[in-house]
Design a protein around this motif. Structure first.
Motif, PDB file in Angstrom:
ATOM      1  N   LYS A  43      -4.673   3.978 -13.884  1.00 45.76           N
ATOM      2  CA  LYS A  43      -4.094   4.079 -12.547  1.00 45.76           C
ATOM      3  C   LYS A  43      -5.056   3.510 -11.493  1.00 45.76           C
ATOM      4  O   LYS A  43      -4.656   2.791 -10.575  1.00 45.76           O
ATOM      5  CB  LYS A  43      -3.816   5.543 -12.230  1.00 45.76           C
ATOM      6  CG  LYS A  43      -2.989   5.747 -11.002  1.00 45.76           C
ATOM      7  CD  LYS A  43      -2.522   7.193 -10.934  1.00 45.76           C
ATOM      8  CE  LYS A  43      -1.732   7.446  -9.664  1.00 45.76           C
ATOM      9  NZ  LYS A  43      -0.955   8.688  -9.772  1.00 45.76           N
ATOM     10  N   ALA A  44      -6.330   3.829 -11.655  1.00 46.92           N
ATOM     11  CA  ALA A  44      -7.340   3.337 -10.717  1.00 46.92           C
ATOM     12  C   ALA A  44      -7.543   1.831 -10.890  1.00 46.92           C
ATOM     13  O   ALA A  44      -7.706   1.096  -9.910  1.00 46.92           O
ATOM     14  CB  ALA A  44      -8.660   4.071 -10.929  1.00 46.92           C
ATOM     15  N   ARG A  45      -7.516   1.371 -12.137  1.00 53.00           N
ATOM     16  CA  ARG A  45      -7.718  -0.058 -12.395  1.00 53.00           C
ATOM     17  C   ARG A  45      -6.592  -0.883 -11.784  1.00 53.00           C
ATOM     18  O   ARG A  45      -6.832  -1.930 -11.167  1.00 53.00           O
ATOM     19  CB  ARG A  45      -7.809  -0.310 -13.904  1.00 53.00           C
ATOM     20  CG  ARG A  45      -8.163  -1.738 -14.270  1.00 53.00           C
ATOM     21  CD  ARG A  45      -8.303  -1.942 -15.770  1.00 53.00           C
ATOM     22  NE  ARG A  45      -7.190  -1.427 -16.542  1.00 53.00           N
ATOM     23  CZ  ARG A  45      -5.955  -1.942 -16.519  1.00 53.00           C
ATOM     24  NH1 ARG A  45      -5.665  -2.988 -15.765  1.00 53.00           N
ATOM     25  NH2 ARG A  45      -4.999  -1.398 -17.252  1.00 53.00           N
ATOM     26  N   PHE A  75     -12.787  -2.791 -20.064  1.00 54.93           N
ATOM     27  CA  PHE A  75     -11.739  -2.536 -19.066  1.00 54.93           C
ATOM     28  C   PHE A  75     -10.953  -1.269 -19.414  1.00 54.93           C
ATOM     29  O   PHE A  75     -10.540  -0.524 -18.528  1.00 54.93           O
ATOM     30  CB  PHE A  75     -10.766  -3.725 -18.990  1.00 54.93           C
ATOM     31  CG  PHE A  75     -11.237  -4.864 -18.123  1.00 54.93           C
ATOM     32  CD1 PHE A  75     -11.169  -4.763 -16.742  1.00 54.93           C
ATOM     33  CD2 PHE A  75     -11.737  -6.035 -18.679  1.00 54.93           C
ATOM     34  CE1 PHE A  75     -11.584  -5.816 -15.923  1.00 54.93           C
ATOM     35  CE2 PHE A  75     -12.167  -7.093 -17.872  1.00 54.93           C
ATOM     36  CZ  PHE A  75     -12.086  -6.984 -16.495  1.00 54.93           C
ATOM     37  N   ALA A 135      -4.678   0.019  -9.265  1.00 56.03           N
ATOM     38  CA  ALA A 135      -4.794   0.110  -7.797  1.00 56.03           C
ATOM     39  C   ALA A 135      -5.886  -0.825  -7.282  1.00 56.03           C
ATOM     40  O   ALA A 135      -5.757  -1.429  -6.212  1.00 56.03           O
ATOM     41  CB  ALA A 135      -5.075   1.546  -7.376  1.00 56.03           C
ATOM     42  N   ALA A 136      -6.963  -0.977  -8.051  1.00 56.94           N
ATOM     43  CA  ALA A 136      -8.044  -1.893  -7.654  1.00 56.94           C
ATOM     44  C   ALA A 136      -7.555  -3.338  -7.700  1.00 56.94           C
ATOM     45  O   ALA A 136      -7.890  -4.158  -6.830  1.00 56.94           O
ATOM     46  CB  ALA A 136      -9.261  -1.706  -8.562  1.00 56.94           C
ATOM     47  N   LYS A 137      -6.747  -3.656  -8.715  1.00 61.24           N
ATOM     48  CA  LYS A 137      -6.211  -5.010  -8.837  1.00 61.24           C
ATOM     49  C   LYS A 137      -5.318  -5.335  -7.641  1.00 61.24           C
ATOM     50  O   LYS A 137      -5.356  -6.439  -7.102  1.00 61.24           O
ATOM     51  CB  LYS A 137      -5.415  -5.102 -10.137  1.00 61.24           C
ATOM     52  CG  LYS A 137      -5.147  -6.490 -10.637  1.00 61.24           C
ATOM     53  CD  LYS A 137      -4.782  -6.427 -12.121  1.00 61.24           C
ATOM     54  CE  LYS A 137      -4.416  -7.763 -12.688  1.00 61.24           C
ATOM     55  NZ  LYS A 137      -4.254  -7.700 -14.164  1.00 61.24           N
ATOM     56  N   TRP A 167       0.823  -1.180   0.000  1.00 64.69           N
ATOM     57  CA  TRP A 167       0.000   0.000   0.000  1.00 64.69           C
ATOM     58  C   TRP A 167       0.880   1.261   0.000  1.00 64.69           C
ATOM     59  O   TRP A 167       0.688   2.197  -0.759  1.00 64.69           O
ATOM     60  CB  TRP A 167      -0.862  -0.083   1.270  1.00 64.69           C
ATOM     61  CG  TRP A 167      -2.051   0.783   1.351  1.00 64.69           C
ATOM     62  CD1 TRP A 167      -2.329   1.661   2.353  1.00 64.69           C
ATOM     63  CD2 TRP A 167      -3.152   0.863   0.454  1.00 64.69           C
ATOM     64  NE1 TRP A 167      -3.522   2.276   2.128  1.00 64.69           N
ATOM     65  CE2 TRP A 167      -4.054   1.802   0.968  1.00 64.69           C
ATOM     66  CE3 TRP A 167      -3.467   0.242  -0.757  1.00 64.69           C
ATOM     67  CZ2 TRP A 167      -5.234   2.150   0.337  1.00 64.69           C
ATOM     68  CZ3 TRP A 167      -4.647   0.579  -1.388  1.00 64.69           C
ATOM     69  CH2 TRP A 167      -5.512   1.513  -0.849  1.00 64.69           C
ATOM     70  N   ASP A 205      -8.124 -11.518 -15.458  1.00 68.60           N
ATOM     71  CA  ASP A 205      -9.166 -10.724 -14.786  1.00 68.60           C
ATOM     72  C   ASP A 205     -10.570 -11.161 -15.194  1.00 68.60           C
ATOM     73  O   ASP A 205     -11.551 -10.848 -14.510  1.00 68.60           O
ATOM     74  CB  ASP A 205      -9.019  -9.243 -15.153  1.00 68.60           C
ATOM     75  CG  ASP A 205      -7.712  -8.659 -14.684  1.00 68.60           C
ATOM     76  OD1 ASP A 205      -7.134  -9.205 -13.737  1.00 68.60           O
ATOM     77  OD2 ASP A 205      -7.268  -7.659 -15.272  1.00 68.60           O
ATOM     78  N   LEU A 220       2.812   1.579  -3.197  1.00 68.41           N
ATOM     79  CA  LEU A 220       1.907   2.107  -4.216  1.00 68.41           C
ATOM     80  C   LEU A 220       1.872   3.623  -4.133  1.00 68.41           C
ATOM     81  O   LEU A 220       1.946   4.323  -5.126  1.00 68.41           O
ATOM     82  CB  LEU A 220       0.490   1.582  -3.965  1.00 68.41           C
ATOM     83  CG  LEU A 220       0.164   0.210  -4.511  1.00 68.41           C
ATOM     84  CD1 LEU A 220      -1.174  -0.245  -3.984  1.00 68.41           C
ATOM     85  CD2 LEU A 220       0.143   0.255  -6.020  1.00 68.41           C
ATOM     86  N   ILE A 260     -11.762   2.255 -18.067  1.00 67.56           N
ATOM     87  CA  ILE A 260     -11.438   2.634 -16.674  1.00 67.56           C
ATOM     88  C   ILE A 260     -10.062   3.311 -16.640  1.00 67.56           C
ATOM     89  O   ILE A 260      -9.122   2.805 -17.244  1.00 67.56           O
ATOM     90  CB  ILE A 260     -11.417   1.379 -15.776  1.00 67.56           C
ATOM     91  CG1 ILE A 260     -12.739   0.607 -15.878  1.00 67.56           C
ATOM     92  CG2 ILE A 260     -11.106   1.749 -14.323  1.00 67.56           C
ATOM     93  CD1 ILE A 260     -13.961   1.369 -15.417  1.00 67.56           C
ATOM     94  N   PRO A 261      -9.928   4.442 -15.930  1.00 66.64           N
ATOM     95  CA  PRO A 261      -8.600   5.070 -15.815  1.00 66.64           C
ATOM     96  C   PRO A 261      -7.563   4.050 -15.327  1.00 66.64           C
ATOM     97  O   PRO A 261      -7.778   3.425 -14.274  1.00 66.64           O
ATOM     98  CB  PRO A 261      -8.824   6.183 -14.784  1.00 66.64           C
ATOM     99  CG  PRO A 261     -10.281   6.511 -14.869  1.00 66.64           C
ATOM    100  CD  PRO A 261     -10.955   5.217 -15.222  1.00 66.64           C
ATOM    101  N   LEU A 270      -5.671  -4.359  -4.718  1.00 66.10           N
ATOM    102  CA  LEU A 270      -6.497  -4.610  -3.529  1.00 66.10           C
ATOM    103  C   LEU A 270      -6.767  -6.094  -3.318  1.00 66.10           C
ATOM    104  O   LEU A 270      -6.768  -6.577  -2.195  1.00 66.10           O
ATOM    105  CB  LEU A 270      -7.845  -3.881  -3.641  1.00 66.10           C
ATOM    106  CG  LEU A 270      -7.844  -2.371  -3.420  1.00 66.10           C
ATOM    107  CD1 LEU A 270      -9.212  -1.793  -3.776  1.00 66.10           C
ATOM    108  CD2 LEU A 270      -7.484  -2.030  -1.972  1.00 66.10           C
ATOM    109  N   THR A 271      -7.046  -6.809  -4.401  1.00 67.46           N
ATOM    110  CA  THR A 271      -7.397  -8.223  -4.233  1.00 67.46           C
ATOM    111  C   THR A 271      -6.211  -9.159  -4.488  1.00 67.46           C
ATOM    112  O   THR A 271      -6.272 -10.326  -4.096  1.00 67.46           O
ATOM    113  CB  THR A 271      -8.560  -8.641  -5.161  1.00 67.46           C
ATOM    114  OG1 THR A 271      -8.247  -8.246  -6.504  1.00 67.46           O
ATOM    115  CG2 THR A 271      -9.870  -7.972  -4.732  1.00 67.46           C
ATOM    116  N   ARG A 272      -5.148  -8.678  -5.164  1.00 65.41           N
ATOM    117  CA  ARG A 272      -4.064  -9.583  -5.540  1.00 65.41           C
ATOM    118  C   ARG A 272      -2.724  -9.284  -4.863  1.00 65.41           C
ATOM    119  O   ARG A 272      -1.828 -10.140  -4.860  1.00 65.41           O
ATOM    120  CB  ARG A 272      -3.887  -9.553  -7.069  1.00 65.41           C
ATOM    121  CG  ARG A 272      -5.176  -9.907  -7.786  1.00 65.41           C
ATOM    122  CD  ARG A 272      -4.979 -10.246  -9.243  1.00 65.41           C
ATOM    123  NE  ARG A 272      -6.234 -10.762  -9.794  1.00 65.41           N
ATOM    124  CZ  ARG A 272      -6.369 -11.273 -11.005  1.00 65.41           C
ATOM    125  NH1 ARG A 272      -5.328 -11.339 -11.824  1.00 65.41           N
ATOM    126  NH2 ARG A 272      -7.535 -11.725 -11.419  1.00 65.41           N
TER     127      ARG A 272
END
Lengths: 306, 306, 306
Positions: B253-255, B247, B257-259, B15, B164, B18, B250-251, B261-263
């Motif tokens: 950078k945000a995509r 896909f 960062a979301a990835k 985190w 994904d 990042l 989606i911006p 979160l789960t990986r």
């Protein structure tokens, strides 16, 4: 060092503390993460209203910050304050969270003007208020029921996820979900974890990547809401009251201990990591790329309004 | 010591990283686990083909190692190399992984001759290539779509799980799943975790015990694939292209960062544990019992061919 | 200090141990948590019966403690002893757990008279027997099948959750679930985790809060049981035998290693935390509030009987 304490150790600490305080005042979950910032529920009657019924044991928290219950720092502190006020009444065991805006909007999420070209001194306090709201609602000793009569995107969805039960109006124009990626930002890990816990890892992963907003029917299918109210059925408020009564029949001590089982670890995790979480958020949201995307998004919203 | 760092601490580290790198080059997830072994995509054109369309932002990686895209060490290094090549092109945001074998087989999984009576010097390198392929694909900055036109057992299923999004042809003769137990072997913990994350703990537990291979319809039901293509519908390639376009809206950078979160946690976990993972695999697979079971399995396959 | 070792580190330790012992005797999972208290299966033939068929590789453990197979300390030790006896026979690969009470009740859960106005010297030993029963059944090297012909509330549900497969009779009067909160008590974290792992976090959270008892159809829907037997169908015992045969076709070494993937972490967690878990339970259950609620519950049960 606290960040090196594993989940399992956290659990044990909470577990023991539960044992040792023996729910002396039934407000343990709340107590363990009370921060020092003072409640200001009383001076925010223009933002939320709290209505407590000691007879039924149910309090209702109505949000009404025009036009969309978006979460400014003051709004979040106001909701936090109202939750604690409800908890301070020993006769209250259940809390219904709802909106009383004429539009029906539950909450549009974080107030984006707090994020776009932000006051850098206020930004960390804003984020801490968001963390605190999560800790207060997600970890409340009360059984909590979200009565969702309208849209609940982003942090509006967080409010719903933090409750114990979610009832939503079955209107396909009303959607719910963590759509942060569409705005160029990202949910914090503790919010993403709520999503994972409620709708499962795979549903959450895909929805976080694409910033999915679910219709009520889709939300019911993935488990994001527990019940839908069709028009013609009994009102959403009656259903929330009935559900509150169901929770109240469970011995409170056992109900709070059960809540601790699924939520204690997450609460302890954020409690021990607030500064770093704030630091990351502030550095992420103030990057040029994110500011630019947020600017375009706000512009698009402004155009849509006209 | 790294193995004593908890999941929660790992998450925090990622985190923060990042935050601090601020996605300077949008290749963070990839970067954080790049190993030192050199790419050899160029000299493996007989194994895979990479076709990049800077206009659409989509690259297509086609596997064609006859007869079944089974994963030899060279095949895995070749796929890894192609993924990195696609990532090195800043205009590419999405990758479609598919097979171009006439049989339609997606991938038969690990090349079993690498496991049976193995070259003991090569065996650990073979396994490291498998780990690296997982890290490259699962942690790619690109949005990744598996276009599964045929069977995908064992490590073939891993290729799909690491993407994904998964689209599969609706042919009941094509199955997908981690069937390792049927061969007398066992999936490594990081692969089992992918399975748990995608289909849920209970489905994964039972399927790992019994070595279940799911038909496309069953796979859709448990969430192992996201979409099926019926004959008569638009082709699987068109669907993959459409999903890639979704896909890409989606911006990035945000995509990414979301990835994370789960990986992020899983990637950090294996990255800090590769040697031990390799050590266990090598000692497990070379036991007499496992070798004997593998031998019988290969014999059975050979008979079936005739 | 062991409680500070993270889940990830636990996994690694188990993983390595698995490698180093190389399943020398195929009883690893069992072996790693064998406590020192001696088995007493032999002197409890009045509580359980074990019937082993070396020909098929299947043993059947029948519980018959009148009137409801409630789990007194002796009953739990007796079941533990029978599981180990079955495991000690190298020809046995599968265990069917069932009730042979005329009423069909699977198990009513913990013997409540052990909890109400308890003998304080016996109470911790009682709880350790419960932990041990979980460790023995959940971590058994055998494939385990619960054949549930009647109600399975609370710890009766734990018996079912600890098996690899659950078959239940489709009688809406028979319910299953962790209903502890209704009695004013709370499931321990390791039992709550089993529930989460089998039915998912959200289903488990709500069911733990409300103390839900699921009908067989509801249990099938949430995944709490895997299969229902309708009257007119083949008997539940035949189905259990067929399922056992399916598990037996998998090479045992691979099957045990697959079980370790999903269960190893939880087993290690409780194994390293038994004293604290016992301490919390004893202090929680002996509080005035819990004793009072238990008293009222027992009174209510007594009245219902008349």
């Amino acid at each position: 060092m606290s960040v090196h304490v594993s989940q399992s150790a956290h659990k044990i600490q909470l577990w023991r503390r539960l044992g040792s305080v023996q729910y002396r005042n039934s407000r343990l979950l709340q107590r363990q993460h009370l921060s020092s910032f003072s409640s200001n529920a009383d001076r925010n009657d223009d933002l939320v209203t709290l209505e407590a019924s000691p007879d039924t044991g149910v309090a209702t928290l109505r949000m009404h910050r025009s036009p969309a219950n978006s979460l400014s720092m003051e709004m979040m502190q106001s909701i936090s304050g109202a939750i604690r006020k409800a908890e301070s009444d020993r006769k209250i065991q259940s809390l219904i969270l709802t909106s009383s805006l004429p539009s029906g909007i539950f909450s549009a999420g974080l107030e984006l003007t707090e994020l776009y070209q932000p006051d850098l001194a206020r930004l960390p306090k804003f984020w801490e208020s968001f963390q605190q709201l999560y800790l207060d609602l997600y970890g409340s000793r009360l059984s909590t029921i979200a009565s969702i009569g309208g849209p609940a995107p982003a942090a509006g969805c967080m409010l719903a996820l933090s409750c114990d039960y979610r009832i939503m109006t079955d209107n396909p124009k009303c959607t719910i979900g963590l759509n942060e990626s569409q705005l160029g930002i990202v949910a914090p890990p503790w919010l993403a974890q709520q999503y994972i816990d409620v709708i499962g890892n795979r549903n959450a992963e895909l929805a976080l990547l694409l910033g999915t907003l679910f219709t009520p029917q889709q939300a019911l299918t993935v488990g994001l809401v527990d019940e839908l109210v069709c028009s013609g059925d009994s009102s959403i408020d009656e259903m929330a009251q009935r559900k509150a009564a169901e929770f109240i029949r469970i011995p409170p001590k056992a109900r709070v201990a059960a809540k601790e089982l699924t939520r204690g670890t997450q609460i302890a995790k954020l409690s021990g990591n607030r500064e770093e979480d704030t630091e990351f958020f502030c550095s992420f949201v103030t990057t040029d790329t994110v500011q630019k995307t947020l600017g375009s998004y706000l512009e698009m919203l402004a155009k849509r309004k006209k």
